[in-house]
Write an enzyme that holds these catalytic residues in place. Sequence first.
Site, PDB file in Angstrom:
ATOM      1  N   ASN A  55       0.833  -1.202   0.000  1.00 35.86           N
ATOM      2  CA  ASN A  55       0.000   0.000   0.000  1.00 35.86           C
ATOM      3  C   ASN A  55       0.865   1.247   0.000  1.00 35.86           C
ATOM      4  O   ASN A  55       2.031   1.214   0.394  1.00 35.86           O
ATOM      5  CB  ASN A  55      -0.927  -0.005   1.209  1.00 35.86           C
ATOM      6  CG  ASN A  55      -1.952  -1.122   1.121  1.00 35.86           C
ATOM      7  OD1 ASN A  55      -2.514  -1.375   0.067  1.00 35.86           O
ATOM      8  ND2 ASN A  55      -2.172  -1.814   2.218  1.00 35.86           N
ATOM      9  N   CYS A  56       0.256   2.345  -0.434  1.00 42.06           N
ATOM     10  CA  CYS A  56       0.907   3.644  -0.488  1.00 42.06           C
ATOM     11  C   CYS A  56       1.597   3.936   0.847  1.00 42.06           C
ATOM     12  O   CYS A  56       0.990   3.690   1.886  1.00 42.06           O
ATOM     13  CB  CYS A  56      -0.166   4.702  -0.788  1.00 42.06           C
ATOM     14  SG  CYS A  56       0.473   6.362  -0.940  1.00 42.06           S
ATOM     15  N   PRO A  57       2.825   4.390   0.854  1.00 49.08           N
ATOM     16  CA  PRO A  57       3.631   4.845  -0.285  1.00 49.08           C
ATOM     17  C   PRO A  57       4.616   3.807  -0.818  1.00 49.08           C
ATOM     18  O   PRO A  57       5.452   4.138  -1.642  1.00 49.08           O
ATOM     19  CB  PRO A  57       4.401   6.024   0.318  1.00 49.08           C
ATOM     20  CG  PRO A  57       4.698   5.555   1.716  1.00 49.08           C
ATOM     21  CD  PRO A  57       3.448   4.767   2.131  1.00 49.08           C
TER      22      PRO A  57
END
Length: 80
Positions: free
Chosen positions: A16-18
């Site tokens: 998941n981000c980042p």
Amino acid sequence: MTDLTPDAVLDASGLNCPEPVMMLHQHVRDLAAGGLLKVIATDPSTRRDIPKFCVFLGHDLVEQQEQAGTYLYWIRKNAG
């Protein structure tokens, strides 16, 4: 038709981000100028983050696809 045979593949599935963009930054750095990197991701935020990454750093987003919740990107590293 564009040849989408990558010189390297980054599989960021499940991240998941980042994390996908952080990994992308490292992989692009290791790629030769003009090289093609295929990115595989499952985080929907990559639809926003990866195009912005390419614009910001001057790389060419050659192709972008979505297949059943998986996001695929082909990025050509700039010559600079």
